[in-house]
Motif scaffolding. Sequence first.
Motif, PDB file in Angstrom:
ATOM      1  N   UNK A 217       1.881  65.890  -4.266  1.00 24.94           N
ATOM      2  CA  UNK A 217       2.965  65.872  -5.161  1.00 24.94           C
ATOM      3  C   UNK A 217       2.273  65.232  -6.247  1.00 24.94           C
ATOM      4  N   UNK A 218       0.957  65.816  -6.831  1.00 24.20           N
ATOM      5  CA  UNK A 218       0.317  65.187  -8.163  1.00 24.20           C
ATOM      6  C   UNK A 218      -0.286  63.893  -7.873  1.00 24.20           C
ATOM      7  N   UNK A 219      -0.798  63.744  -6.768  1.00 23.92           N
ATOM      8  CA  UNK A 219      -1.272  62.515  -6.404  1.00 23.92           C
ATOM      9  C   UNK A 219      -2.317  62.080  -7.250  1.00 23.92           C
ATOM     10  N   UNK A 220      -3.445  62.906  -7.522  1.00 25.99           N
ATOM     11  CA  UNK A 220      -4.498  62.718  -8.436  1.00 25.99           C
ATOM     12  C   UNK A 220      -3.760  62.075  -9.722  1.00 25.99           C
ATOM     13  N   UNK A 221      -2.958  62.824 -10.394  1.00 27.84           N
ATOM     14  CA  UNK A 221      -2.533  62.507 -11.738  1.00 27.84           C
ATOM     15  C   UNK A 221      -1.730  61.106 -11.489  1.00 27.84           C
TER      16      UNK A 221
END
Length: 363
Positions: A339-343
């Motif tokens: 779920x776009x954790x890095x962003x």
Amino acid sequence: MAEKQSSSAARKSFFALFLTTIVLFVLSWLFVLRLTGRPRPLDRKVLTTQKLPTFFHHVKSQSSNGLSRAILVNNGGREEEPPKREQGFQDKDGAMNCNGNVKEPLKIFMYDLDPEFHFGLLDWKPQGDRIWPDIRTEIPPYPEGLNLQHSIEYWLTLDLLASEISDNPNNRVAMRVQNSSEADLIFVPFFSSLSYNRFSKQNPHQKKSVNKVLQAKLVKFLTAQKEWKMSGGRDHIVMAHHPNSMLDARMQLWPSIFILADFGRYPLNIANVDKDVIAPYKHMVESYANDTSDFDSRQTLLFFQGSIYRKDGGFARQELFYLLKDEKDVHFAFGSLKNNGVIKAGQGMRLSKFCLNIAGDTP
């Protein structure tokens, strides 16, 4: 009575013969094990070479007074004075080059290994008898995601290839040479972390995994080279950044200089600070371009968002979580790549005064 004495003497003789046989068997096995190539307890005199100090003097860190100091210097235990700051080189446009303290590039001989050991693992198909891609026109891409953590093998190899087409090679920290007799160190371009990540699983029709086959072929190749025989491998740089890479080959290539992420899964006589180099993971969060914020405008004091309960315990990380999770202005929370954790983690980092970088890869 005579029969009893005879029987007793026979039993004693048999016991003595049995005991002697056991002792000889144990001694013979100890002798055989001693003759094998297994590494013995660490001997620092064996590990040091004349070329290693040259290499380690190029590994720099910033001291508190702003002067560059060499780390991992082989100076017999004496602390050296920090070198004086020198003027950097100037590029063609007049800009200062950050390699100003390096008076002469480190000369590296890189084996022309078959592409199956490096860019072939990235599905690069060489044309004809080519071994390396022409990086002026094509650079095979490296896989995204967690693969990037251990991509130092890719970047170091590209850097050496780039040194051959550099406009000013003397401005570089390291440059490739074609004659091993001119080299300070020997570089082994095996993408071992990528090999482990992609090819460590054994398919049903395979006797061994591709990763194991490549390791065996690498050991056979290296130990047959005159460069390895001359130094015993002590001037060879072998990349094993993923902790599970080179699981088989490390036992045969232990005299070499390993590039590792940490020493956590290695015996002391295989990897240690006397001979090996610890390299950081590649950061997964993009650099913050056009940052107009200042220190006081950032709302969070300390930020961490990543895995909290790690494999092999991760006790230090858990203790930090329990100590800091309820503190004011501290964000210490679980996060993942999903779920776009890095962003999302990157956004939180940019709003924080400090970021807790526990493992080197997780924001």
